[in-house]
Write an enzyme that holds these catalytic residues in place. Sequence first.
Site, short mmCIF file in Angstrom:
data_model
loop_
_atom_site.label_atom_id
_atom_site.label_comp_id
_atom_site.label_asym_id
_atom_site.label_seq_id
_atom_site.Cartn_x
_atom_site.Cartn_y
_atom_site.Cartn_z
N CYS A 63 95.31 60.68 38.06
CA CYS A 63 94.38 61.80 38.12
C CYS A 63 93.29 61.54 37.09
O CYS A 63 93.56 61.50 35.88
CB CYS A 63 95.14 63.09 37.78
SG CYS A 63 94.06 64.49 37.55
N CYS A 108 87.78 59.73 41.51
CA CYS A 108 88.78 60.79 41.71
C CYS A 108 89.77 60.20 42.70
O CYS A 108 89.34 59.62 43.72
CB CYS A 108 88.14 62.05 42.26
SG CYS A 108 89.34 63.25 42.90
N1 DGL Z 1 92.64 63.66 42.06
C1 DGL Z 1 92.33 64.15 40.77
C2 DGL Z 1 91.34 63.31 40.07
O1 DGL Z 1 91.42 62.10 40.18
C3 DGL Z 1 92.19 65.65 40.65
C4 DGL Z 1 91.10 66.27 41.49
C5 DGL Z 1 91.08 67.78 41.43
O2 DGL Z 1 92.15 68.39 41.59
O3 DGL Z 1 89.98 68.34 41.24
O4 DGL Z 1 90.50 63.77 39.35
#
Ligand code: DGL
Length: 262
Positions: free
Chosen positions: A73, A183
């Site tokens: 994340c 992301c």
């Molecule tokens: N997939 C996550 C990231 O890489 C979180 C995205 C989110 O929940 O806004 O930032």
Amino acid sequence: MDGRAIGIYDSGIGGTTVFSELRKLLPNENYIYFGDTKNLPYGTKTKEQLLQISSLIFDFFQKKNVKAVVMACNTTSSMVYDEMRGKYDYEIYPIIQTAARCIAPRYNGKIGVLATIATVASNKYKDEFLKNNPNLEVIQKACPDWVKIVESGDYYSEDNLQIIKNSLFPLVEQGCKNIVLGCTHYPYLTDVLNELTDNSIHFINPAKDFTEYIVQNLRQKNLVSSQKTLEPVFYVSADAENFMRVSKTFYQLDKLPIVVNL
Ligand code: DGL
């Protein structure tokens, strides 16, 4: 040899884009995946909120006696890794700090970064890229609602395509030929992004560099397992059916994830 599990987490299905790579490289590990679907999206949360949420997740993994936690994340890697490191007995791998080290030296000039509002505001990609390669010009663009689109599984509706274009085209117009998907949800949109740009842009998914580094580091520390004992266990904090339905592009679960309330 260390048979303890590796924990991996994200706000939702995004972390599967990292998990699928890691599992290819290390098939003999026990994995515990946590998707915090109740709290997604993370990208619009404050640092305080993310700290509170992350503490619960890290405590959960502590109770599961993991040997490492993979922060699949970008948002929490940028916002709370510094607070989490050193607080737990296990290894912690943050995606941005790890992947930027590998990616930055391979490029020159303009590099685009698409990421959540929080990740862009943190400037973490920019800082880490420039630390590892001062010749880069890092151009970031936040992508409001992209996570929601990925979690809905509906990438091609007119409204959603417009939302995707709104963040993508400014980077293309500024001359970015290489764009990082900052992301972990965004690799689900790879086909859409290639179609919208006629395959003229190289989209960089940091998962490959990230997982290669993790493997190397676990080996150095004698933390790899040579004997697989269990199937990966998936937990979510809500919406188990939706998680199973929309994650299948990267990982096909054979049963519903377990719902936990941390
Ligand atoms: N997939 C996550 C990231 O890489 C979180 C995205 C989110 O929940 O806004 O930032």
